[in-house]
Design a protein around this motif. Structure first.
Motif, PDB file in Angstrom:
ATOM      1  N   SER A 178       3.759   4.114   4.186  1.00 46.56           N
ATOM      2  CA  SER A 178       5.039   3.533   4.593  1.00 46.56           C
ATOM      3  C   SER A 178       5.001   3.076   6.034  1.00 46.56           C
ATOM      4  O   SER A 178       5.988   2.639   6.577  1.00 46.56           O
ATOM      5  N   GLY A 179       3.835   3.162   6.637  1.00 47.14           N
ATOM      6  CA  GLY A 179       3.780   2.779   8.043  1.00 47.14           C
ATOM      7  C   GLY A 179       3.168   1.431   8.293  1.00 47.14           C
ATOM      8  O   GLY A 179       2.813   1.125   9.423  1.00 47.14           O
ATOM      9  N   ASN A 180       3.014   0.622   7.254  1.00 47.03           N
ATOM     10  CA  ASN A 180       2.414  -0.692   7.452  1.00 47.03           C
ATOM     11  C   ASN A 180       3.275  -1.541   8.362  1.00 47.03           C
ATOM     12  O   ASN A 180       4.465  -1.698   8.143  1.00 47.03           O
ATOM     13  N   SER A 182       8.949   4.920   1.199  1.00 40.95           N
ATOM     14  CA  SER A 182       9.694   3.662   1.170  1.00 40.95           C
ATOM     15  C   SER A 182       8.865   2.570   1.823  1.00 40.95           C
ATOM     16  O   SER A 182       8.191   2.794   2.816  1.00 40.95           O
ATOM     17  N   TYR A 183       8.930   1.387   1.248  1.00 41.07           N
ATOM     18  CA  TYR A 183       8.252   0.250   1.855  1.00 41.07           C
ATOM     19  C   TYR A 183       9.163  -0.506   2.809  1.00 41.07           C
ATOM     20  O   TYR A 183       8.767  -1.484   3.402  1.00 41.07           O
ATOM     21  N   ASN A 186      11.146   4.275   9.077  1.00 39.82           N
ATOM     22  CA  ASN A 186      10.692   4.089   7.708  1.00 39.82           C
ATOM     23  C   ASN A 186      10.672   5.440   6.998  1.00 39.82           C
ATOM     24  O   ASN A 186      10.033   6.379   7.480  1.00 39.82           O
ATOM     25  N   PHE A 220       9.054   2.997  14.947  1.00 43.22           N
ATOM     26  CA  PHE A 220       8.533   1.901  15.752  1.00 43.22           C
ATOM     27  C   PHE A 220       9.610   1.449  16.728  1.00 43.22           C
ATOM     28  O   PHE A 220      10.806   1.627  16.490  1.00 43.22           O
ATOM     29  N   GLY A 279       0.833  -1.192   0.000  1.00 40.29           N
ATOM     30  CA  GLY A 279       0.000   0.000   0.000  1.00 40.29           C
ATOM     31  C   GLY A 279       0.864   1.236   0.000  1.00 40.29           C
ATOM     32  O   GLY A 279       2.057   1.153   0.235  1.00 40.29           O
ATOM     33  N   PRO A 280       0.266   2.368  -0.242  1.00 48.29           N
ATOM     34  CA  PRO A 280       1.049   3.599  -0.326  1.00 48.29           C
ATOM     35  C   PRO A 280       1.614   4.047   1.001  1.00 48.29           C
ATOM     36  O   PRO A 280       2.591   4.773   1.047  1.00 48.29           O
ATOM     37  N   SER A 311       7.837   7.163   9.586  1.00 43.69           N
ATOM     38  CA  SER A 311       7.223   6.198  10.493  1.00 43.69           C
ATOM     39  C   SER A 311       8.288   5.636  11.414  1.00 43.69           C
ATOM     40  O   SER A 311       9.407   5.374  10.989  1.00 43.69           O
TER      41      SER A 311
END
Lengths: 115, 110
Positions: free
Chosen positions: A100-102, B95-96, B91, B34, A97-98, B32
């Motif tokens: 980046s916090g998945n 970026s993935y 993150n 964590f 998904g778009p 992001s």
């Protein structure tokens, strides 16, 4: 709800051999990433697969290759093993998904020892 | 300079103590953040996300300082079961791929 599963959990290989590690992602997840974690270090990103394609790759040589299957499971292959490849290999799954916090979820890992 | 830096420790504290870890990141585009916990010879598990406004989950408090590019984790009233390695994860926007720090080892003793 099955989590991320990896196999084998432990294996010992000889220098120069090849190894294949397997991963099934968490139910509902379509993206699989592989990490290498040496003792005392954080996980280092190897590559990520999405829609059966390698979407991004970290700083690892071509000896490291992978594959993702239509059911989203994945394999990591390492050729011409070196002693320095000894590590914990972690598979992580997530939703694409778009954002980046998945959140990513790890499997228990495969401990590879190269002798 | 590494993208994500952590003091490896170990931090050796008695039960009931308060302990704090910091983690610095180099890319200002990071979006992001964590904290993951990793027990010995186990896989990392998500402990908590870190929000701009800071967030708390029981004895754990995470904070983000964008100006100084660091995140922190505070553990109050430490328990023996808190002994683990705490991994900082960052993150980048767009970026993935999350980047992990090397982890900070915490040992809580009786």
């Amino acid at each position: 709800d099955a989590g991320v599963t990896q196999s084998p959990t432990h294996l010992i290989k000889t220098r120069g051999q090849q190894v294949t590690l397997r991963c099934s992602p968490k139910s509902g997840h379509d993206t699989v990433s592989w990490y290498q974690q040496a003792l005392g270090q954080g996980p280092q990103f190897i590559f990520q697969y999405y829609e059966e394609e390698e979407r991004q790759r970290g700083n690892f040589p071509d000896r490291f290759s992978g594959h993702q299957f239509p059911n989203y499971s994945s394999e990591l292959n390492v050729n011409a093993l070196l002693l320095g490849d000894s590590a914990l290999y972690l598979c992580a799954s997530s939703l694409a998904g778009p954002s980046s916090g998945n959140t990513i979820y790890f499997g228990e890992g495969s401990w590879l020892t190269v002798v | 300079r590494k993208e994500v830096e952590q003091d490896p420790g170990p931090f050796n504290v008695p039960e009931g103590a308060t302990v704090a870890f910091n983690c610095t990141y180099s890319n200002s585009a990071s979006q992001s953040f964590f904290w993951y916990r990793q027990d010995c010879r186990k896989e990392p598990k998500l402990l908590m996300s870190v929000y701009s406004s800071g967030n708390e989950d029981g004895r754990f408090t995470a904070q983000l300082n964008r100006a100084s590019q660091y995140i922190s984790l505070l553990i109050r009233d430490s328990k023996l079961s808190d002994s683990a390695t705490y991994l900082c994860v960052v993150n980048k926007g767009g970026s993935y791929i999350p980047t992990f720090g090397r982890g900070t080892s915490l040992i809580v003793h009786p």
